[in-house]
Structure formats: C-alpha cells, structure tokens
Design a protein around this motif. Structure first.
Motif, PDB file in Angstrom:
ATOM      1  N   LEU A   1       0.843  -1.367  -0.048  1.00  0.00           N
ATOM      2  CA  LEU A   1      -0.149   0.153   0.014  1.00  0.00           C
ATOM      3  C   LEU A   1       0.926   1.169  -0.031  1.00  0.00           C
ATOM      4  CD1 LEU A   1      -2.891  -0.452   2.400  1.00  0.00           C
ATOM      5  CD2 LEU A   1      -3.012  -0.039   0.052  1.00  0.00           C
ATOM      6  N   LEU A   2       2.069   1.192   0.908  1.00  0.00           N
ATOM      7  CA  LEU A   2       2.488   2.605   0.969  1.00  0.00           C
ATOM      8  C   LEU A   2       3.505   2.676  -0.287  1.00  0.00           C
ATOM      9  CD1 LEU A   2       4.122   1.972   4.353  1.00  0.00           C
ATOM     10  CD2 LEU A   2       2.640   3.740   3.835  1.00  0.00           C
ATOM     11  N   THR A   3       3.774   1.706  -1.195  1.00  0.00           N
ATOM     12  CA  THR A   3       4.507   1.860  -2.428  1.00  0.00           C
ATOM     13  C   THR A   3       3.288   2.055  -3.758  1.00  0.00           C
ATOM     14  OG1 THR A   3       4.643  -0.667  -2.670  1.00  0.00           O
ATOM     15  CG2 THR A   3       6.688   0.719  -1.744  1.00  0.00           C
ATOM     16  N   GLY A   4       2.296   2.109  -3.236  1.00  0.00           N
ATOM     17  CA  GLY A   4       1.104   2.305  -4.384  1.00  0.00           C
ATOM     18  C   GLY A   4       0.677   1.085  -4.972  1.00  0.00           C
ATOM     19  N   ASP A   5       1.121  -0.197  -4.801  1.00  0.00           N
ATOM     20  CA  ASP A   5       0.592  -1.273  -5.249  1.00  0.00           C
ATOM     21  C   ASP A   5      -0.708  -1.894  -4.541  1.00  0.00           C
ATOM     22  OD1 ASP A   5       0.394  -3.797  -6.615  1.00  0.00           O
ATOM     23  OD2 ASP A   5       2.730  -4.032  -6.722  1.00  0.00           O
ATOM     24  N   THR A   6      -1.707  -1.510  -5.185  1.00  0.00           N
ATOM     25  CA  THR A   6      -2.883  -1.659  -4.369  1.00  0.00           C
ATOM     26  C   THR A   6      -3.468  -3.149  -4.675  1.00  0.00           C
ATOM     27  OG1 THR A   6      -4.095  -0.549  -6.224  1.00  0.00           O
ATOM     28  CG2 THR A   6      -3.760   0.784  -4.103  1.00  0.00           C
ATOM     29  N   VAL A   7      -3.201  -3.630  -5.915  1.00  0.00           N
ATOM     30  CA  VAL A   7      -3.454  -4.966  -6.374  1.00  0.00           C
ATOM     31  C   VAL A   7      -2.798  -5.831  -5.364  1.00  0.00           C
ATOM     32  CG1 VAL A   7      -3.667  -6.619  -8.328  1.00  0.00           C
ATOM     33  CG2 VAL A   7      -4.098  -4.085  -8.646  1.00  0.00           C
TER      34      VAL A   7
ATOM     35  N   ALA B   1      -5.562  -7.872   9.178  1.00  0.00           N
ATOM     36  CA  ALA B   1      -5.873  -8.055   7.636  1.00  0.00           C
ATOM     37  C   ALA B   1      -6.922  -7.320   6.996  1.00  0.00           C
ATOM     38  CB  ALA B   1      -5.743  -9.804   7.454  1.00  0.00           C
ATOM     39  N   GLU B   2      -8.073  -7.387   7.846  1.00  0.00           N
ATOM     40  CA  GLU B   2      -9.291  -6.613   7.454  1.00  0.00           C
ATOM     41  C   GLU B   2      -9.032  -5.250   7.454  1.00  0.00           C
ATOM     42  OE1 GLU B   2     -12.225  -7.540   5.969  1.00  0.00           O
ATOM     43  OE2 GLU B   2     -12.217  -9.762   6.596  1.00  0.00           O
ATOM     44  N   ILE B   3      -8.102  -4.759   8.228  1.00  0.00           N
ATOM     45  CA  ILE B   3      -7.907  -3.260   8.305  1.00  0.00           C
ATOM     46  C   ILE B   3      -6.910  -2.937   7.091  1.00  0.00           C
ATOM     47  CG2 ILE B   3      -6.374  -1.500   9.573  1.00  0.00           C
ATOM     48  CD1 ILE B   3      -7.595  -2.828  12.243  1.00  0.00           C
ATOM     49  N   GLY B   4      -6.267  -3.844   6.781  1.00  0.00           N
ATOM     50  CA  GLY B   4      -5.313  -3.487   5.587  1.00  0.00           C
ATOM     51  C   GLY B   4      -6.253  -3.586   4.274  1.00  0.00           C
ATOM     52  N   LEU B   5      -7.203  -4.589   4.252  1.00  0.00           N
ATOM     53  CA  LEU B   5      -8.105  -4.467   2.969  1.00  0.00           C
ATOM     54  C   LEU B   5      -8.907  -3.382   3.133  1.00  0.00           C
ATOM     55  CD1 LEU B   5      -9.108  -8.213   3.409  1.00  0.00           C
ATOM     56  CD2 LEU B   5      -7.997  -7.166   1.412  1.00  0.00           C
ATOM     57  N   ALA B   6      -9.208  -2.577   4.142  1.00  0.00           N
ATOM     58  CA  ALA B   6     -10.232  -1.567   4.289  1.00  0.00           C
ATOM     59  C   ALA B   6      -9.178  -0.357   3.783  1.00  0.00           C
ATOM     60  CB  ALA B   6     -10.539  -1.306   5.748  1.00  0.00           C
ATOM     61  N   LEU B   7      -8.024  -0.334   4.260  1.00  0.00           N
ATOM     62  CA  LEU B   7      -7.098   0.783   3.955  1.00  0.00           C
ATOM     63  C   LEU B   7      -6.922   0.819   2.366  1.00  0.00           C
ATOM     64  CD1 LEU B   7      -4.325   0.599   6.708  1.00  0.00           C
ATOM     65  CD2 LEU B   7      -6.085   2.481   6.352  1.00  0.00           C
ATOM     66  N   GLY B   8      -6.914  -0.306   1.830  1.00  0.00           N
ATOM     67  CA  GLY B   8      -6.663  -0.563   0.380  1.00  0.00           C
ATOM     68  C   GLY B   8      -7.852  -0.099  -0.480  1.00  0.00           C
ATOM     69  N   ALA B   9      -8.970  -0.540   0.191  1.00  0.00           N
ATOM     70  CA  ALA B   9     -10.334  -0.200  -0.575  1.00  0.00           C
ATOM     71  C   ALA B   9     -10.425   1.399  -0.642  1.00  0.00           C
ATOM     72  CB  ALA B   9     -11.472  -0.656   0.228  1.00  0.00           C
ATOM     73  N   ARG B  10     -10.113   2.062   0.627  1.00  0.00           N
ATOM     74  CA  ARG B  10     -10.156   3.520   0.752  1.00  0.00           C
ATOM     75  C   ARG B  10      -9.117   4.110  -0.322  1.00  0.00           C
ATOM     76  NH1 ARG B  10      -8.154   6.279   6.012  1.00  0.00           N
ATOM     77  NH2 ARG B  10      -6.289   5.930   4.959  1.00  0.00           N
ATOM     78  N   ARG B  11      -7.850   3.808  -0.275  1.00  0.00           N
ATOM     79  CA  ARG B  11      -6.926   4.217  -1.101  1.00  0.00           C
ATOM     80  C   ARG B  11      -7.308   4.178  -2.654  1.00  0.00           C
ATOM     81  NH1 ARG B  11      -0.665   3.988  -0.228  1.00  0.00           N
ATOM     82  NH2 ARG B  11      -1.316   5.537   1.188  1.00  0.00           N
ATOM     83  N   ALA B  12      -8.007   2.917  -3.085  1.00  0.00           N
ATOM     84  CA  ALA B  12      -8.701   2.778  -4.504  1.00  0.00           C
ATOM     85  C   ALA B  12     -10.017   3.591  -4.792  1.00  0.00           C
ATOM     86  CB  ALA B  12      -8.973   1.259  -4.614  1.00  0.00           C
TER      87      ALA B  12
END
Length: 106
Positions: A52-58, A83-94
C-alpha cells in the motif's frame, strides 16, 4: 523471527520499503517452517501494508487476503482484524469508501 519483525517495522518507519519487504518475507518463511500460522498471517499483512505504501494496491489486496484466510482458519481474531484493516485501507486508497466501511464495520 521476532527480531526480524521489529527490524522490519524500523525499516518501514525509516522508509526503507525494500528492506522491510525482505525482512517480512524472511519472517513468513520462518513462521511457515515453525508452523506458526498466526505469525504467517501477521507478516503477510505487514507485507500488504508495504505494498500500500508503495502504491501497489492490487498486490496489497492479495497479500492482505493471504493474511486474512489463515487467521480466519485459526480463529485468531486479532490477526484477522489486522488483515481486514489492511483490506479497508486498500479499498479507501482505491477510492471505494463503501467497501472500506464494510470491512471496518464488524
């Protein structure tokens, strides 16, 4: 294995993401060898945070899902929530706040 986790966190704080990723991958291998599946989950989620920090959301979503599954299989709620928080952060970033909220609401 525990030392590499702390070193990985320090590398993350300092912005050395390649080193962080290497340390967490070493941790995943060690945890698998020792059959510490909860630690596999936490370390995969940490790798997801670096993605996430490097921009690779996939890749981040894939790593966080790899982290969520064993945590759920082991009924380890803290690891699953991490893990769910990470998935949420990714969804928000996307750009999908509804998906992020859906992950965080439980």
């Amino acid at each position: 294995m525990q030392a590499s986790e702390q070193l990985g966190i320090l590398a993350e704080i300092s912005g050395d993401y390649p080193r962080t990723a290497r340390l967490h991958e070493e941790g995943v291998r060690s945890a698998r060898e020792l059959e510490l599946f909860t630690q596999v989950s936490f370390r995969r989620a940490r790798q997801g945070r670096i993605a996430l920090l490097t921009g690779d959301t996939v890749r981040a979503a894939d790593l966080h899902e790899q982290a969520r599954r064993p945590a759920a299989d082991q009924a380890h709620r803290p690891a699953e929530q991490f893990a769910e928080i990470g998935l949420a952060l990714g969804a928000r970033r996307a750009g999908d706040p509804d998906a992020a909220e859906g992950r965080l609401r439980p």
